[in-house]
Design an enzyme around this catalytic site. Sequence first.
Site, PDB file in Angstrom:
ATOM      1  N   LYS A   1       0.841  -1.199   0.000  1.00 31.78           N
ATOM      2  CA  LYS A   1       0.000   0.000   0.000  1.00 31.78           C
ATOM      3  C   LYS A   1       0.878   1.250   0.000  1.00 31.78           C
ATOM      4  O   LYS A   1       1.883   1.301   0.723  1.00 31.78           O
ATOM      5  CB  LYS A   1      -0.893  -0.021   1.243  1.00 31.78           C
ATOM      6  CG  LYS A   1      -1.703   1.256   1.456  1.00 31.78           C
ATOM      7  CD  LYS A   1      -2.724   1.460   0.364  1.00 31.78           C
ATOM      8  CE  LYS A   1      -3.202   2.907   0.281  1.00 31.78           C
ATOM      9  NZ  LYS A   1      -3.954   3.170  -0.955  1.00 31.78           N
TER      10      LYS A   1
ATOM     11  N   ASN B   1       5.953   0.985  -2.069  1.00 31.07           N
ATOM     12  CA  ASN B   1       5.395   2.055  -2.898  1.00 31.07           C
ATOM     13  C   ASN B   1       5.321   3.329  -2.068  1.00 31.07           C
ATOM     14  O   ASN B   1       4.783   3.320  -0.960  1.00 31.07           O
ATOM     15  CB  ASN B   1       4.001   1.612  -3.370  1.00 31.07           C
ATOM     16  CG  ASN B   1       3.310   2.631  -4.248  1.00 31.07           C
ATOM     17  OD1 ASN B   1       2.842   3.671  -3.765  1.00 31.07           O
ATOM     18  ND2 ASN B   1       3.217   2.350  -5.525  1.00 31.07           N
TER      19      ASN B   1
ATOM     20  N   ASN C   1       5.678   6.427  -6.538  1.00 30.19           N
ATOM     21  CA  ASN C   1       4.407   6.855  -7.118  1.00 30.19           C
ATOM     22  C   ASN C   1       4.477   8.354  -7.374  1.00 30.19           C
ATOM     23  O   ASN C   1       4.590   9.144  -6.436  1.00 30.19           O
ATOM     24  CB  ASN C   1       3.274   6.522  -6.139  1.00 30.19           C
ATOM     25  CG  ASN C   1       1.908   6.970  -6.631  1.00 30.19           C
ATOM     26  OD1 ASN C   1       1.762   7.437  -7.760  1.00 30.19           O
ATOM     27  ND2 ASN C   1       0.912   6.825  -5.779  1.00 30.19           N
TER      28      ASN C   1
ATOM     29  N   CYS D   1       0.960  11.919  -7.495  1.00 38.59           N
ATOM     30  CA  CYS D   1       0.443  12.594  -6.323  1.00 38.59           C
ATOM     31  C   CYS D   1       0.899  14.040  -6.370  1.00 38.59           C
ATOM     32  O   CYS D   1       1.869  14.380  -7.041  1.00 38.59           O
ATOM     33  CB  CYS D   1       0.897  11.902  -5.046  1.00 38.59           C
ATOM     34  SG  CYS D   1       2.564  11.337  -5.111  1.00 38.59           S
TER      35      CYS D   1
ATOM     36  N   LYS E   1       6.586   4.777 -10.882  1.00 42.91           N
ATOM     37  CA  LYS E   1       5.247   4.396 -11.347  1.00 42.91           C
ATOM     38  C   LYS E   1       4.592   5.549 -12.092  1.00 42.91           C
ATOM     39  O   LYS E   1       4.372   6.622 -11.533  1.00 42.91           O
ATOM     40  CB  LYS E   1       4.380   3.991 -10.156  1.00 42.91           C
ATOM     41  CG  LYS E   1       3.007   3.503 -10.581  1.00 42.91           C
ATOM     42  CD  LYS E   1       2.389   2.648  -9.522  1.00 42.91           C
ATOM     43  CE  LYS E   1       1.007   2.184  -9.932  1.00 42.91           C
ATOM     44  NZ  LYS E   1       0.390   1.410  -8.864  1.00 42.91           N
TER      45      LYS E   1
ATOM     46  N   ILE F   1       0.158   0.876 -15.618  1.00 38.12           N
ATOM     47  CA  ILE F   1      -0.297   2.234 -15.391  1.00 38.12           C
ATOM     48  C   ILE F   1      -0.904   2.382 -14.002  1.00 38.12           C
ATOM     49  O   ILE F   1      -1.444   1.421 -13.452  1.00 38.12           O
ATOM     50  CB  ILE F   1      -1.357   2.671 -16.438  1.00 38.12           C
ATOM     51  CG1 ILE F   1      -2.553   1.737 -16.443  1.00 38.12           C
ATOM     52  CG2 ILE F   1      -0.738   2.765 -17.808  1.00 38.12           C
ATOM     53  CD1 ILE F   1      -3.718   2.183 -17.337  1.00 38.12           C
TER      54      ILE F   1
ATOM     55  N   THR G   1      -3.959   4.570 -11.988  1.00 41.77           N
ATOM     56  CA  THR G   1      -5.369   4.655 -12.396  1.00 41.77           C
ATOM     57  C   THR G   1      -5.636   5.865 -13.295  1.00 41.77           C
ATOM     58  O   THR G   1      -4.940   6.873 -13.228  1.00 41.77           O
ATOM     59  CB  THR G   1      -6.282   4.749 -11.164  1.00 41.77           C
ATOM     60  OG1 THR G   1      -5.842   5.846 -10.362  1.00 41.77           O
ATOM     61  CG2 THR G   1      -6.213   3.479 -10.342  1.00 41.77           C
TER      62      THR G   1
ATOM     63  N   GLY H   1      -2.667  -2.899 -14.964  1.00 42.13           N
ATOM     64  CA  GLY H   1      -3.872  -2.206 -15.396  1.00 42.13           C
ATOM     65  C   GLY H   1      -4.819  -3.214 -16.014  1.00 42.13           C
ATOM     66  O   GLY H   1      -4.658  -3.600 -17.161  1.00 42.13           O
TER      67      GLY H   1
ATOM     68  N   GLY I   1      -4.160  -6.126  -9.656  1.00 44.13           N
ATOM     69  CA  GLY I   1      -4.732  -5.289  -8.600  1.00 44.13           C
ATOM     70  C   GLY I   1      -6.202  -5.553  -8.385  1.00 44.13           C
ATOM     71  O   GLY I   1      -6.598  -6.490  -7.672  1.00 44.13           O
TER      72      GLY I   1
HETATM   73  C1  LIG Z   1      -8.251   0.717  -4.099  1.00 39.92           C
HETATM   74  C2  LIG Z   1      -6.988   1.047  -4.842  1.00 39.92           C
HETATM   75  C3  LIG Z   1      -5.930   1.663  -4.172  1.00 39.92           C
HETATM   76  C4  LIG Z   1      -4.755   1.988  -4.839  1.00 39.92           C
HETATM   77  N1  LIG Z   1      -3.728   2.555  -4.157  1.00 39.92           N
HETATM   78  C5  LIG Z   1      -2.564   2.826  -4.790  1.00 39.92           C
HETATM   79  C6  LIG Z   1      -1.442   3.354  -4.068  1.00 39.92           C
HETATM   80  O1  LIG Z   1      -1.511   3.544  -2.853  1.00 39.92           O
HETATM   81  N2  LIG Z   1      -0.306   3.639  -4.755  1.00 39.92           N
HETATM   82  C7  LIG Z   1      -0.189   3.401  -6.102  1.00 39.92           C
HETATM   83  O2  LIG Z   1       0.864   3.645  -6.678  1.00 39.92           O
HETATM   84  N3  LIG Z   1      -1.229   2.860  -6.809  1.00 39.92           N
HETATM   85  C8  LIG Z   1      -2.397   2.584  -6.178  1.00 39.92           C
HETATM   86  N4  LIG Z   1      -3.441   2.024  -6.888  1.00 39.92           N
HETATM   87  C9  LIG Z   1      -3.279   1.739  -8.338  1.00 39.92           C
HETATM   88  C10 LIG Z   1      -2.922   0.269  -8.573  1.00 39.92           C
HETATM   89  O3  LIG Z   1      -1.718  -0.083  -7.940  1.00 39.92           O
HETATM   90  C11 LIG Z   1      -2.829  -0.038 -10.081  1.00 39.92           C
HETATM   91  O4  LIG Z   1      -1.840   0.771 -10.660  1.00 39.92           O
HETATM   92  C12 LIG Z   1      -4.128   0.203 -10.811  1.00 39.92           C
HETATM   93  O5  LIG Z   1      -5.222  -0.135 -10.009  1.00 39.92           O
HETATM   94  C13 LIG Z   1      -4.239  -0.548 -12.136  1.00 39.92           C
HETATM   95  O6  LIG Z   1      -4.180  -1.951 -11.958  1.00 39.92           O
HETATM   96  P1  LIG Z   1      -5.506  -2.894 -11.817  1.00 39.92           P
HETATM   97  O7  LIG Z   1      -6.433  -2.519 -12.938  1.00 39.92           O
HETATM   98  O8  LIG Z   1      -4.993  -4.292 -11.895  1.00 39.92           O
HETATM   99  O9  LIG Z   1      -6.082  -2.576 -10.493  1.00 39.92           O
HETATM  100  C14 LIG Z   1      -4.633   1.698  -6.229  1.00 39.92           C
HETATM  101  C15 LIG Z   1      -5.692   1.069  -6.901  1.00 39.92           C
HETATM  102  C16 LIG Z   1      -6.856   0.742  -6.228  1.00 39.92           C
HETATM  103  C17 LIG Z   1      -7.955   0.071  -6.972  1.00 39.92           C
END
Ligand SMILES: Cc1cc2nc3c(=O)[nH]c(=O)nc-3n(C[C@H](O)[C@H](O)[C@H](O)COP(=O)(O)O)c2cc1C
Lengths: 305, 252
Positions: A47, A101, A128, A131, A166, A192, A194, A244, A266
């Site tokens: 996280k 991360n 990351n 932000c 990232k 990627i 989000t 992604g 994810g």
């Molecule tokens: C609930 C949630 C929390 C996330 N928290 C972070 C985070 O703290 N740091 C980060 O770099 N990406 C975060 N992400 C992005 C994911 O690591 C990932 O890059 C993104 O969801 C795409 O992958 P997926 O489609 O397999 O989920 C988060 C995604 C979700 C859904």
Amino acid sequence: MRNVDMSVTLAGMTMKNPVVVASGTFGFGREYGALYPIDELGGICVKGLTFQRREGNPPPRIAETPMGILNSVGLQNPGVDGFIADELPELKKHDLRIIANISGNTPEEYGIMCEKLSAAGVDMIEVNISCPNVKAGGLQYGVVPEMAAEVTEQAKRHSTVPVMVKLSPNVTDITEIARAVEGAGADAVSLINTLRGMRIDVKTRRPVLHQNTGGLSGPAVLPVAVRMVWEVSNAVRIPVLGMGGIAKGEDAAQMMLAGATAVAVGTACFADPFAPLRVRDGLAAIAAEQGLERVSQLTGQVQPW
Amino acid sequence: MPVQKECPILSVERLNADAISIWLECGELAKAAAVGQFVNIKCGEALLLRRPISICRVEDTRLNVVFEVRGEGTAWLAARSAGETLDVLGPLGHGFTYPEGKVLVVGGGIGVPPMLNTALRAPAGAIACLGFRSAERAMLVEEFQRACEQVYLASDDGTLGVHGFVADIVDAALTEHPEVAAVLACGPRIMLKTTYDVCRRHGVACQVSMEERMGCGIGACLVCACKSADGAYRHVCKDGPVFAAEEVCWDA
Ligand SMILES: Cc1cc2nc3c(=O)[nH]c(=O)nc-3n(C[C@H](O)[C@H](O)[C@H](O)COP(=O)(O)O)c2cc1C
Ligand SMILES: Cc1cc2nc3c(=O)[nH]c(=O)nc-3n(C[C@H](O)[C@H](O)[C@H](O)COP(=O)(O)OP(=O)(O)OC[C@H]3O[C@@H](n4cnc5c(N)ncnc54)[C@H](O)[C@@H]3O)c2cc1C
Ligand code: FES
């Protein structure tokens, strides 16, 4: 079917298989670890950590969309010290790569976190950059090449482990940012993060998320992610961790063919907690079917028209 | 410890115009279920997120959930029939804690079913306060009457029991039963808050079951945040759904 060698090496870090779990979707591994041994995974991106503990955004923090979700968790986490004290020792008992991360308000914060995490013994740091930069009036590091490079430099200077940056997909040209962080010394890139999105409840006329907008993830984003991984791997020499929308072996194979060395799963975990293992097994089956000795032989082997 | 399991559907029954009851064969998952816990159910391939539904009853390895159709997921669930299977993750969450002594279980609307298990298993007996919109929308009343020493009823339109709010009958029940050691409640947020206010006046401990939108359902994604009185966010799927009422930030 022959046995495929599933091990891969990402920026010098060897993993027993190319499947890691994506940051923010798997916590620190404790919860899913109650369902199956997380040692089965290649690695875990924990996280997102910040310098200080953060409470995150008010709820609702999630909205379901066609084959995806929007989230606005807002980086709730125990802070880098809390992670090192309470979570890392537990994670270290397991046989998987630990990727920390991190998100900072200033380049200095990134530097301090990298120092602490390197000393604490994580295997890799994932920076990351999606932000806000407090100093630059909240503008995201990830959208300005110079700012992305500055953070990368700081992270590199203060790390003794590989640094992976990232990337945010919410930019006009992701290769520009990828080149900037490569130039600043990044050992790898992951992508990627989000995609910015919004969902409105037509009855109440309110956005479903309390933050109004949030980040889209899940199967809906897979084609965008594959395209971006392909573009970035053609633009830089450093390895790519592709993510992604990956939910099955075929998705991971696409990502690797597009140029990824390893992949992260994810959102798929929410639907199916065992998704990362199914992705791994599906990927192994595809590699075996195609007569490969090593899964790494898929990387970058797309045959574009 | 939660498990993920394909559970055969034993029966699907409509309890009233809104509520549907499904019995599932859940094996060890059912045996492990504690009062106030929930399960997270996959609602077909088209919907990504599982739907959290409380456990209404457990009989050996069989588990009962009761739900109302609210949107796509619950509509899909309502269209299932016996013989099919459901992909269930559970049991999940932190449930109710029994005090030493009698409990008053309080349920409003679709918050009624989860309280049945809680009443049935109460080690020192239970009294119930149940609220419905109308007599037509009532459900499981006989089951509560069998499980409890006394059942107080209220409805919004006066067609069943007292014409009024759940908090009114909670007040009456606590007045008539000073031996009640704790109030355990599930229902709409406003009902939980008014119930807690009544409990405070009577000096009785109160536990409430909260709702929030979920991602993982197991405590990993931090999506299901619920503000607590100390300003920190707790997570409904792991720290809850049941919280001590004084731990909840009611102004949030
Ligand atoms: C609930 C949630 C929390 C996330 N928290 C972070 C985070 O703290 N740091 C980060 O770099 N990406 C975060 N992400 C992005 C994911 O690591 C990932 O890059 C993104 O969801 C795409 O992958 P997926 O489609 O397999 O989920 C988060 C995604 C979700 C859904
Ligand atoms: C711990 C817990 C226990 C619950 N127990 C029951 C129960 O026993 N019986 C019952 O009928 N309902 C229960 N609910 C509410 C139930 O989860 C929602 O009604 C259901 O998720 C709605 O899904 P949908 O697809 O039909 O609606 P939609 O509105 O289409 O759902 C869209 C999204 O929002 C989420 N969502 C919508 N309403 C709620 C809500 N009230 N709480 C949480 N998420 C919501 C859905 O899960 C989905 O992700 C419970 C909720 C929680 C948090
Ligand atoms: S739903 Fe993921 S932490 Fe509660």
